[in-house]
Design a protein around this motif. Structure first.
Motif: not given
Ligand code: PEP
Length: 259
Positions: A12, A96, A178-179, A218-220, A240, A242
């Motif tokens: 990001k 996204h 979940a993001i 994707g999401g945490s 991925v 964070g």
């Molecule tokens: C994302 O924003 O694409 C993402 C997967 O973020 P995070 O892993 O932080 O949830």
């Protein structure tokens, strides 16, 4: 899951300085020297791409977090797929949820970008996902929101996309709830979403084409849940956010997935 797991890091708008980006990359580089079993793609901010590419190990792949749909011209502030290709980037994330939300990107815009990315022979990583958490019921039937949202996002993104181009496509199932929240999806729900996406691809193209598309989650994602999400849900890899900014955590994700 086909082939090597695909691990895509979405940095990001981070880190704040190039020195930090270089440090992060150097740690990943060391692990790449030992890791032949996963395809790792780093998507840094545009301005770091060129310098990071020049110091990265050969088996480390790069991607961008967005692009425009034209090759060149009077489009202030934009970057084209062709420019990214010439730089050595191989992937581009599009659609996204943060771009849909903060930059009002519509499915029509995403479709134009997706076609331009494929035309430049890059791999688009199309992000799709529902807003609310309660999207699957306890018996595993997909409820309206998941089918409507994901179905519509996938179908609209793929308007006029020829079957010949589909093999380069990656779809990232990213439930919005979940993001960045620390609450990842269960492997059962991730698997249901994957099956649902493959069903749509089969309807739009055919089964053999649908099976070639990589579907990632994707999401945490963390080193604790990644194996369950990839192997348990039969996904092709992960996107991925964070955790990709924490060098030791990201390396752990690479390590546990290569086993
Ligand atoms: C994302 O924003 O694409 C993402 C997967 O973020 P995070 O892993 O932080 O949830």
């Amino acid at each position: 899951m086909n082939n090597k797991p695909l691990i895509i890091a979405n940095w990001k708008m981070n880190p704040a300085t190039f020195e930090e980006a270089e440090r992060l990359l150097n740690t990943i580089n060391k692990e790449m020297g030992r890791n032949e079993n996963a395809e790792v793609v780093i998507c840094p901010p545009f301005i770091y791409l060129s310098s990071l590419l020049s110091i990265a190990k050969d088996n480390l792949v790069f991607g961008a977090q967005d692009c425009f749909w034209e090759d060149k011209g009077a489009y202030t502030g934009e970057i084209s797929p062709l420019m990214l290709k010439k730089l050595g980037s191989q992937y581009v994330i599009i659609g996204h949820s943060e771009r849909r939300k903060y930059f009002q990107e519509t499915d029509q815009v995403i479709n134009r970008k997706l076609k331009a990315i494929l035309k430049a022979r890059l791999n688009p990583v199309l992000c799709v996902g529902e807003e609310a958490r309660d999207s699957f019921d306890s018996e595993g039937r997909s409820l309206d929101e998941v089918s409507l949202v994901i179905g519509e996002q996938v179908e609209k993104a793929l308007i006029e996309v020829s079957p010949a181009w589909i093999r380069n496509l990656v779809i990232a199932y990213e439930p919005i709830w979940a993001i960045g929240t620390g609450n990842s999806c269960s492997s059962d729900d991730a698997m249901r979403a994957t099956l649902f996406i493959r069903k749509i691809l089969t309807k739009l193209y055919d089964r053999s084409i649908a099976e070639k598309v990589k579907i990632i989650y994707g999401g945490s994602v963390t080193s604790q849940n990644v194996v369950d999400l990839v192997e348990g849900a039969n996904m092709d890899g992960v996107l991925v956010g964070g955790a990709s900014l924490n060098a030791s955590e990201f390396v752990k994700i690479m390590e546990v997935l290569k086993k």
